[in-house]
Design a protein around this motif. Structure first.
Motif, PDB file in Angstrom:
ATOM      1  N   ALA A   1      10.600   2.196   9.599  1.00  9.40           N
ATOM      2  CA  ALA A   1       9.228   1.804   9.874  1.00  9.40           C
ATOM      3  C   ALA A   1       8.620   0.861   8.844  1.00  9.40           C
ATOM      4  CB  ALA A   1       8.343   3.042   9.997  1.00  9.40           C
ATOM      5  N   VAL A   2       8.845   1.061   7.562  1.00  8.79           N
ATOM      6  CA  VAL A   2       8.209   0.232   6.530  1.00  8.79           C
ATOM      7  C   VAL A   2       9.204  -0.117   5.432  1.00  8.79           C
ATOM      8  CG1 VAL A   2       5.865   1.106   6.917  1.00  8.79           C
ATOM      9  CG2 VAL A   2       7.370   2.259   5.284  1.00  8.79           C
ATOM     10  N   ILE A   3       8.895  -1.199   4.717  1.00 12.25           N
ATOM     11  CA  ILE A   3       9.729  -1.657   3.606  1.00 12.25           C
ATOM     12  C   ILE A   3       8.843  -1.840   2.381  1.00 12.25           C
ATOM     13  CG2 ILE A   3      11.318  -3.437   2.782  1.00 12.25           C
ATOM     14  CD1 ILE A   3      11.663  -4.288   5.718  1.00 12.25           C
ATOM     15  N   ARG A   4       9.265  -1.276   1.256  1.00 13.48           N
ATOM     16  CA  ARG A   4       8.651  -1.600  -0.040  1.00 13.48           C
ATOM     17  C   ARG A   4       9.628  -2.516  -0.763  1.00 13.48           C
ATOM     18  NH1 ARG A   4       5.131  -0.362  -4.077  1.00 13.48           N
ATOM     19  NH2 ARG A   4       4.025   1.304  -2.961  1.00 13.48           N
ATOM     20  N   LEU A   5       9.164  -3.734  -1.097  1.00 14.29           N
ATOM     21  CA  LEU A   5      10.061  -4.731  -1.678  1.00 14.29           C
ATOM     22  C   LEU A   5      10.142  -4.663  -3.187  1.00 14.29           C
ATOM     23  CD1 LEU A   5       9.014  -7.739   0.571  1.00 14.29           C
ATOM     24  CD2 LEU A   5      11.070  -6.352   0.753  1.00 14.29           C
TER      25      LEU A   5
END
Length: 518
Positions: free
Chosen positions: A16-20
């Motif tokens: 669902a989400v990406i932390r870069l």
């Protein structure tokens, strides 16, 4: 395991989400997020629907505070932003901030590797990836004649015309809309002549016909003299007025192309070092995934190319604005880094003079795809450049002679930018896209890299590589980078890209028009 929680259901947050970067104030949505969805790992609840590729705030951000993605500033809050809110153009604005150029601080030795492709070696030692006959025009007034000559040899219209010449990739007319009513001693004409001169000697052309009207400002003899060129059997020049009219000029052009075909067909491919590859790097129709998937994957391929002695041309100066410090840190010298900064300052002055601003660069499609400011777009765009040293900086359409990663000053508009790269010697284009750009480039083949699987599946007929699996974890930047590099070698060896199969290339020749038309 990182979880998404809603209505008693749990899913892997990686879907669902990406932390870069640990310093980031935003997450990137891998899929549409619905209001009320709880991101347990971040302790954030989604406050409104977030489209795929867009950003969601992870903390309270006060008005005027900077926002970070990739660990770098992408803009400033134009109003207070709460955790879980959509972060986009409605609450983010540009602002001034200092960048540490640290010239050469991150420069490092380049790894070495061997790689080859099946190239065409010209008599003077230059190496081609394609074998065309080209028709160039000195002015818009000769464009109709040039196209008529090329159309006579189109395989889709007259398949018999080149049936006996399978080693000739085609006859292409590259026309443009300028060449007259410009200052004969000005920058605009010099830039056009530099562009045409670069194409006239491009190794992917066996021979070139250059056709004028006869009375234009951009006189062919002056162009050749300015570029240190001479007419020859491989560079033939004539005008409509000198030949005696339209039909006579078309007939002459067709006859001259016919006289070149047998010799052009005698080429053979042979193994050559990848040091002869010059790849122009482009991104168009970018989205929120570009800097996460296709661009870093292309950057990985660029590192492999440079290690093999080849050259990659990063361009689109407005699309490195705000991220230029990441390139100056990799410059091999302060002089090279300062050349890049001078081009940035030129663009700042140019935009001010034209009553414009560099932040106008992200297009409507870019914004719909999740990009908010030019700073965010630039940080993703420079990922195409990999991690090797910046070895030189070139003017638009200037001949590229260095090996390694170089920069060429161009606008952000893809056809103009790629035209400058090919004029500089690029014999291959690698083009990332998230929205589905359809683009090709004659005489150099163009490889299209999709940033997300949804677009790749929807527009697969135009895409050569899908990099979307990087976002969902089904593949890696390293794997896609290796795949892209191997595809570069295959395309350079004669395998046809999707854009070539569709016949793209002639209409995408767009020299940069920088001057006043009088």
């Amino acid at each position: 395991m990182e979880l998404i929680m809603k209505a008693g259901a749990a899913q892997d947050i990686a879907a669902a989400v990406i932390r870069l970067n640990p310093l980031d104030d935003v997450l990137v949505a891998r899929q549409p997020l619905t209001e009320g969805l709880h991101l347990a790992h971040e302790n954030v609840t989604v406050r409104q629907a977030i489209p795929a590729g867009h950003k969601i705030a992870t903390r309270h951000i006060g008005k005027g505070e900077p926002l970070r993605r990739y660990g770098q500033i992408i803009g400033f809050a134009s109003q207070p932003i709460e955790p879980g809110e959509h972060v986009h153009v409605h609450n983010v604005e540009m602002g001034d901030f200092s960048r540490d150029y640290a010239f050469g601080a991150d420069a490092k030795p380049t790894a070495q590797r061997e790689a080859t492709f099946q190239g065409i070696v010209r008599a003077d030692g230059r190496v081609a990836t394609r074998n065309y006959i080209g028709i160039l025009t000195s002015v818009n007034c000769s464009a109709t004649v040039a196209r008529a000559i090329a159309d006579h040899f189109r395989r889709d219209i007259h398949p018999e015309a080149l049936a006996a010449y399978p080693n000739v990739d085609g006859v292409v007319a590259l026309t443009h809309g300028v060449g007259c009513a410009v200052d004969p001693g000005g920058e605009a004409l010099a830039m056009l002549q530099r562009t045409l001169g670069g194409y006239a000697v491009h190794p992917n052309f066996h021979a070139v016909l250059m056709i004028g009207l006869g009375c234009e400002t951009n006189q062919i003899d002056d162009l050749l003299k300015a570029r240190g060129l001479e007419a020859s059997n491989q560079l033939r020049t004539f005008t409509i007025q000198g030949t005696g009219g339209t039909s006579k000029t078309i007939a002459s052009g067709i006859a001259q192309v016919r006289s070149l075909l047998a010799e052009a067909n005698r080429v053979e491919r042979e193994p050559v070092s990848a040091r002869h590859l010059i790849v122009g790097l482009q991104c168009g129709g970018s989205d929120g995934y570009s800097g996460i998937t296709a661009n870093p994957a292309l950057g990985n391929a660029v590192d492999r190319l440079v290690a093999a002695g080849g050259t990659a041309i990063l361009s689109e100066t407005p699309e490195v604005y705000g991220a230029e410090h990441l390139l100056t840190r990799r410059a091999v010298s302060r002089e090279v880094g300062e050349k890049l900064i001078r081009r940035i300052h030129w663009w700042e002055a140019y935009c001010a003079r034209m009553n414009a601003e560099l932040n106008n660069n992200p297009s409507a499609g870019n914004k719909a795809g999740g990009l908010t400011t030019i700073l965010e777009k630039s940080l993703g765009a420079v990922a195409k450049a990999g991690s090797t040293n910046l070895v030189d900086v070139y003017e638009y359409a200037e001949a590229v002679t260095a090996h390694g990663l170089v920069f060429m000053d161009t606008p952000g508009y893809d056809p103009i930018s790629a035209t400058g790269q090919v004029a500089g010697g690029a014999n291959l284009i690698a083009f990332t896209t998230g929205r589905g750009s359809a683009y090709g480039c004659a005489p150099s083949p163009s490889i299209k890299l999709a940033t997300n699987s949804r677009m790749f599946e929807h527009q697969e007929e135009d895409m050569d590589v899908n990099c979307g699996g990087i976002a969902d974890g089904s593949t890696t930047i390293e794997e896609r980078g290796a795949h892209i590099f191997e595809l570069m070698l295959r395309i350079a060896s004669g395998e046809r890209s999707k854009s070539e199969q569709h016949g793209y290339g002639q209409n995408e020749f767009v020299p940069w028009q920088i001057g006043a038309i009088t």
